[in-house]
Structure formats: structure tokens, C-alpha cells
Design an enzyme around this catalytic site. Structure first.
Site, PDB file in Angstrom:
ATOM      1  N   HIS A 168     -43.091  70.122  -3.659  1.00  0.00           N
ATOM      2  CA  HIS A 168     -42.573  69.161  -2.263  1.00  0.00           C
ATOM      3  C   HIS A 168     -42.313  69.738  -1.269  1.00  0.00           C
ATOM      4  O   HIS A 168     -43.121  69.431  -0.266  1.00  0.00           O
ATOM      5  CB  HIS A 168     -40.430  69.003  -2.764  1.00  0.00           C
ATOM      6  CG  HIS A 168     -41.013  67.847  -4.364  1.00  0.00           C
ATOM      7  ND1 HIS A 168     -40.103  67.006  -4.446  1.00  0.00           N
ATOM      8  CD2 HIS A 168     -42.268  67.173  -4.991  1.00  0.00           C
ATOM      9  CE1 HIS A 168     -39.880  65.983  -5.134  1.00  0.00           C
ATOM     10  NE2 HIS A 168     -41.268  66.682  -5.898  1.00  0.00           N
ATOM     11  N   LYS A 198     -37.264  62.797  -4.033  1.00  0.00           N
ATOM     12  CA  LYS A 198     -35.743  63.859  -4.740  1.00  0.00           C
ATOM     13  C   LYS A 198     -36.498  65.651  -5.824  1.00  0.00           C
ATOM     14  O   LYS A 198     -36.598  64.124  -6.525  1.00  0.00           O
ATOM     15  CB  LYS A 198     -34.571  63.126  -4.390  1.00  0.00           C
ATOM     16  CG  LYS A 198     -34.371  62.358  -5.879  1.00  0.00           C
ATOM     17  CD  LYS A 198     -33.743  62.839  -6.800  1.00  0.00           C
ATOM     18  CE  LYS A 198     -34.472  61.840  -8.058  1.00  0.00           C
ATOM     19  NZ  LYS A 198     -34.878  62.780  -9.619  1.00  0.00           N
TER      20      LYS A 198
END
Length: 328
Positions: free
Chosen positions: A77, A95
């Protein structure tokens, strides 16, 4: 129309986020990228996206998109969020956006340097369910909040699933522990000061599979447990001296029950049920992100907010290695 590019053909994108973007009023999926061009083309065709790319870099260099949605494994990420920002693209990243709070500093720097919007995809913060909980608390509907109780569990022992692979950022706390924390912080506007916790790890995978947490917010406590190897359950309860609020399907809306918020009074003699049929939190997230990226006033999950949430997760890991309170 605000144009999204999808960075990978991951399941959460295919099943939840991409359909929501296509259903949104102010944005559209314009491109899909995969390291396998055939996969990118197949997914692009499925959602009527005009462009498909056989590499992430190629899509980031393209002028066919304004923003990227990143559903890559957690361990990637930070890297790809920074690359996308450096390419001048806004970023909506699944997330957890990082595995440590300190990693988010580099994302803040990339955001500010490139003047783009970077937001962690906490879809719950856009849901009318959680907006209602926040307004009820602000109105004093349950009096003084004293305790928040939560649970989020599912059962998954698939060795090929990224949630069970430490190198890909697997583990229960990164995957689902972030939800009781972000929602409690979202509706109360408060931050925890210290935490106690215990955590169990899978002897084969090495990932954390169960955590029991007690977080001190000063005025109230949050206690919750999460697990990747228990029967599926979700609940959040906010308990005050004049009543309590129960969120029936708090995180995966309508998959663990109805999208409902129930307010019960002090002596349990009266309750109000607030129903949110087809709240479509992923659609609301896409629309809010698009508006914010285009300069409109809109409440989104800032990187500063994400850093505070990850600080709590970091502290839970530290607290799990001791028998005392850990400062956050």
C-alpha cells in the site's frame, strides 16, 4: 466525470468497490491495471471501463484517469500510494493504508508535495448508520458515554489468503481490528491514551488471529475482541447512563444483519429503531472522495486521522507483549 483507475483485479475491488464507483453519480471507472493484461482487459470489459493496462506503471502514466483505487496486498500500500501520488494521481487506498504509523509520514509528505488527495478507504465513515450514531451521541441520547463494546470475527484458515500471510501484511488487527477503533474515534471525536491487550498467533501462519483489547479514552473505555478464526460476528454497543446504542451490522453493512441502529432508554422500557435500507456505503465513499479531490468541502478520512488510528493498532501489538498498560 471524475475518473478512477483500479490498481489490480483484487476481489474487494471486483465485488464491492468497482461496482459502487460505477453506480456513483459523479465518478466512473475509466481503467483497470494488472500485471496480467488479459485479467485487466476482462475486468475492464466486465465493468465497461474503456482502458486496460498490463502494468501499474503504464496506467499511472496515463492521462485517462484522475485517481487510483488501490486494493493491493497491505504490504504494497505505501509503495504504490507514493508512486501514484508522484504521478499526480489522487489515491483512495484500501485499509490499512500502512502497517505502522510511522510509515504514514511518507504518505503525508507525498500528498503535500504533489498536491493530491490521499485517503484510506474506511467506507464506514461515509455510512448513514455511523453518521446517525455520531449524531445520537452528540445529542446526548444516552447521556454520559461510559463504555463501548465491540466484536468483529470471521473464520478463515486458507493458507493462500493474504490475510494469513505475514509477508503480505496479513493478520487480524490490520484486517479488522482497525474497524472498532476507527468507528469509535469517528463517532466520539476522542482519542485513546493507553491500552491493554492480549493477542494469539496461529502456530502455522504466524499471523495474529485473536486479540482482546481494552482502550482507555479518558471519559470512557473501549473493549473489543477480533478474530480471524472464530464464527462470524459483528456488533458495536455504546453504553451511557441514560441508555445505550447498538449497531446491528456495523462494518459489513447488511451482510451480518440489517443496517440498523437501536437506541434503548435507561430502564429498558423503550427503544427506537433506525433503519437504513440499502445505505450503499461504498458508493457514498466514492462520491465523497471524488468531490473532495475536485476541491469541494467534504469530510474524508485524512492521513492524519489514519496515523492516529494506526498508532492505536501499533500500541495494541506492543501491549500484547506485556501485562500492563501501554501508552499510545
Amino acid at each position: 466525470m471524475f475518473r478512477f483507475g483500479i490498481l489490480s483485479t483484487a476481489k474487494i475491488g471486483r465485488d464491492l468497490v468497482v461496482p459502487a464507483i460505477q453506480d456513483a453519480e459523479n465518478c466512473v471507472v475509466s481503467a483497470v491495471a494488472s500485471r496480467d493484461l488479459a485479467k485487466a482487459r476482462a475486468m475492464a470489459d466486465r465493468f465497461s471501463a474503456p482502458h486496460a493496462f498490463g502494468s501499474y506503471e503504464e496506467m499511472l502514466a496515463s492521462d485517462t484517469i484522475d485517481a487510483v483505487y488501490i486494493p493491493l496486498p497491505t504490504s504494497q500500500h505505501v509503495e504504490w500510494t507514493i508512486k501514484a501520488a508522484n504521478a499526480g494521481k489522487h489515491v483512495l487506498c484500501e485499509k490499512p493504508i500502512a502497517l505502522r504509523a510511522s510509515e504514514i509520514d511518507a504518505l503525508i509528505a507525498a500528498r503535500d508535495r504533489n498536491r493530491v488527495l490521499i485517503a484510506e478507504a474506511f467506507m464506514v465513515t461515509y455510512s448513514p448508520v455511523w453518521r446517525k450514531v455520531r449524531s445520537l451521541l452528540a445529542e446526548g441520547a444516552i447521556g454520559r458515554l461510559r463504555h463501548v463494546q465491540g466484536a468483529f470475527t470471521y473464520f478463515n484458515r486458507d493458507p493462500g489468503n493474504m490475510r494469513n500471510i505475514p509477508a503480505l501484511g496479513g493478520g487480524g488487527l490490520p484486517d479488522i481490528g482497525v474497524y472498532p477503533t476507527i468507528t469509535t474515534r469517528f463517532v466520539t471525536g476522542k482519542e485513546p491514551v493507553r491500552v491493554q491487550a492480549s493477542t494469539d498467533r496461529d502456530p502455522e501462519f504466524g499471523t495474529d488471529i485473536y486479540s482482546s483489547v481494552r482502550a482507555d479514552f479518558g471519559d470512557f473505555e473501549l473493549s473489543f475482541y477480533i478474530s480471524t478464526q472464530l464464527a462470524a460476528r459483528q456488533v458495536m454497543v455504546f453504553h451511557g447512563d441514560k441508555g445505550f446504542i447498538e449497531v446491528k451490522s456495523p462494518f459489513n453493512a447488511d451482510r451480518y444483519g440489517r443496517e440498523e441502529v437501536e437506541l434503548t432508554n435507561q430502564n429498558h422500557a423503550q427503544s427506537q429503531l433506525f433503519r437504513f435500507q440499502d445505505a450503499r456505503q461504498y458508493k457514498l465513499q466514492a462520491e465523497a472522495f471524488a468531490r473532495a479531490a475536485q476541491g469541494e468541502a467534504e469530510e474524508v478520512v485524512t492521513l492524519e486521522n489514519s496515523r492516529l488510528n494506526q498508532k492505536l493498532i501499533d500500541a495494541i501489538y506492543r501491549a500484547s507483549d506485556k501485562d500492563s498498560w501501554e501508552k499510545i
